[in-house]
Design an enzyme around this catalytic site. Structure first.
Site, PDB file in Angstrom:
ATOM      1  N   ASP A   1      -9.960   2.810   1.998  1.00  0.00           N
ATOM      2  CA  ASP A   1      -9.930   2.297   3.370  1.00  0.00           C
ATOM      3  C   ASP A   1     -10.446   3.362   4.335  1.00  0.00           C
ATOM      4  O   ASP A   1     -11.101   3.062   5.337  1.00  0.00           O
ATOM      5  CB  ASP A   1      -8.500   1.923   3.771  1.00  0.00           C
ATOM      6  CG  ASP A   1      -8.040   0.608   3.172  1.00  0.00           C
ATOM      7  OD1 ASP A   1      -8.898  -0.210   2.790  1.00  0.00           O
ATOM      8  OD2 ASP A   1      -6.821   0.404   3.071  1.00  0.00           O
TER       9      ASP A   1
ATOM     10  N   LYS B   1       0.803  -1.230   0.000  1.00  0.00           N
ATOM     11  CA  LYS B   1       0.000   0.000   0.000  1.00  0.00           C
ATOM     12  C   LYS B   1       0.835   1.279   0.000  1.00  0.00           C
ATOM     13  O   LYS B   1       0.394   2.305  -0.526  1.00  0.00           O
ATOM     14  CB  LYS B   1      -0.951   0.008   1.204  1.00  0.00           C
ATOM     15  CG  LYS B   1      -2.074  -1.008   1.096  1.00  0.00           C
ATOM     16  CD  LYS B   1      -3.054  -0.867   2.237  1.00  0.00           C
ATOM     17  CE  LYS B   1      -4.212  -1.838   2.072  1.00  0.00           C
ATOM     18  NZ  LYS B   1      -5.251  -1.660   3.093  1.00  0.00           N
TER      19      LYS B   1
END
Length: 506
Positions: free
Chosen positions: A333, A296
């Site tokens: 997220d 990420k």
């Protein structure tokens, strides 16, 4: 037209069991999904079991089905302990039972006189197979079937150590006629699913027992990934990570594609090295991808552009591949954490502890801090915890403080407790002094951490809520339309609860 027909007939169901009764049961199940079946005679325990199964097949052979008999010797990667003459004997028996095809491995062909196999009464059509269970060897530019002993088709099954290995095998499928490409291993799984699209005559999928590394089940191959329907016009999406086999993202996204009748497929990519995957994007025709551990943050330096919020967070979980190949990064997220937690907690003014300091932790920390919470960071890597706390204007909470300090909520953002290691908890019961515990892990739905919290009477929030929110947001970014949220949610919850029920029955 393929040698095996068109459409779903190009999915070859693999029937493999130790007894004739089990082989028969699997065969009946396979015929409900496809009409092309490989019969792994080498998996049967003994010659009497082989004779019993082929005797049944002789009298019950279904009409319109194509059977490919395999009795692979150990030298070729199979289970059959007999010599070449015994392998040929059982392939002869398979022909008498109605099998139109047989699979003859290169190791066997090398032991036979030139042209001998055509003089032997094996099934009329012959597949020559070559297996390498360790690597993908150097491949020719093109396969010419006529050069390989007058066989009807050639199969190469090779272990993919990198994504580029699987790409090389797909390129060979594009250039060759009557060729079967089988990338093996978890890294090769996406290419295995896309092999039919690239020209492979068959794609193999087991009814139950996997017979090669990286196989997906017959049900998944046909219904989840719809391998027989994929074309060069099909848009490809996926999730990259290490590990990635646990992910239910393919189920979530593919359910949405089917419901909205969108010609797209979502695949799981096991990625050890980002460059290996990024170089393969044009080959696979990838239009977008999700990112999970551990990529990420590393993806940031490969992006042409990044939304400001994701740049501030310093982690990206969603990438759009633009028409010119440029990568645009986003973070959903952030949305997932807020939507999951705000139903249980008034975030503004609350005190929240985040356990971990990785990409998901960063998204959660920024989301909660900007929503007005006081955020504490506790992580094994003290340097990462300090850096994240400083970035959000939060505080570092030493591990020892968890036993004495009270928080409104505790969030686990580490992978500890994730399937298949779901019997452990990242925090002890004595460290849970709070009103709410949320685990960002969604598989299993009720982690060991959440079970410990529930025993103490603490309210729990499953990571499945965040997973669904962030995944649906991704789907809508890529598709630019509303997702069939209820159907996608139902599919994921059904899978999680079926898995939990299966574990309880063991």
């Amino acid at each position: 037209m393929s040698l095996f027909g068109t459409g779903v007939r190009r999915i070859c169901a693999v029937v493999a069991a130790s007894t004739a009764a089990e082989m028969t049961r699997q065969l009946r199940a396979a015929l409900r999904e496809t009409r092309t079946i490989e019969l792994r005679l080498d998996w049967l325990d003994s010659d009497p079991e082989r004779a019993r199964f082929l005797g049944w097949l002789r009298w019950h052979k279904p009409k319109g089905a194509t059977f490919l008999a395999t009795c692979r010797r150990r030298e070729g990667g199979g289970k059959f302990a007999g010599a070449t003459d015994r392998e040929l004997f059982w392939l002869t028996q398979a022909r008498e039972a109605g099998c139109q095809w047989c699979d003859l491995e290169m190791e066997t062909l090398r032991e036979l006189p030139a042209g001998f196999v055509r003089e032997y009464p094996v099934p009329q059509r012959i597949m020559l197979s070559m297996h390498d269970f360790e690597r993908t060897p150097k491949l020719p530019g093109k396969i010419s079937v006529a050069r390989h002993g007058l066989v009807d088709t050639v199969k190469i099954a090779a272990q993919a150590q990198t994504i580029s290995d699987s790409v090389r095998l797909l390129r060979l499928a594009r250039r060759s006629k009557n060729f079967v490409a089988v990338p093996m291993g978890e890294i090769g799984l996406p290419a295995r699913i896309l092999a039919l699209r690239e020209g492979s005559a068959l794609a193999y999928a087991p009814v139950e027992q996997a017979t090669a590394p990286g196989q997906v089940s017959l049900e998944e191959m046909k219904h989840l990934y719809r391998a027989h329907l994929l074309t060069q016009q099909t848009r490809v999406y996926g999730v990259i990570g290490e590990p990635v086999g646990h992910s239910l993202s393919p189920l979530l996204h593919n359910t949405g594609f089917v419901a909205r009748r969108i010609d797209a497929v979502y695949l799981p990519f096991l990625v050890h090295h980002l460059k290996d995957f990024l170089d393969a994007i044009p080959e696979f025709g990838i239009r977008g991808f999700s990112i999970t551990l551990p990529h990420k943050r590393a993806i940031l330096k490969h992006l042409e552009e990044c939304e400001p919020l994701a740049a501030d967070i310093g982690a990206v979980n969603t990438v759009v591949v633009r028409r010119d190949g440029a990568l645009y990064g986003r973070n959903t997220d952030y949305v997932g954490v807020l939507r999951a937690l705000e139903r249980r907690l008034r975030i503004r003014g609350s005190r929240v502890l985040i356990f971990g300091a990785g990409g998901s932790a960063r998204a959660a920390a920024f989301a909660l801090a900007r929503a007005g919470a006081t955020v504490g960071i506790c992580a094994r890597r003290e340097k990462a915890a300090k850096e994240l706390a400083r970035a959000i204007g939060g505080e570092v909470a030493p591990r020892r403080a968890l036993r004495t300090e009270f928080f409104d909520a505790v969030l686990n953002s580490t992978p500890v407790g994730m399937h298949p290691h779901d019997g452990i908890s990242p925090l002890a019961s004595t460290e849970l002094n709070c009103r709410i515990v949320m685990d960002l892990i969604y598989r299993p739905e009720r982690t060991q951490l959440l079970k410990l919290a529930a025993k103490k009477g603490i309210a729990t929030v499953s990571g499945v809520e965040m997973f669904l929110s962030q995944g649906i947001a991704q789907w809508e970014i890529w598709m630019e339309k509303r997702a069939p949220e209820a159907l996608m949610r139902r599919a994921v919850l059904k899978a999680l609860r079926a898995e939990e029920k299966s574990h309880q029955c063991r």
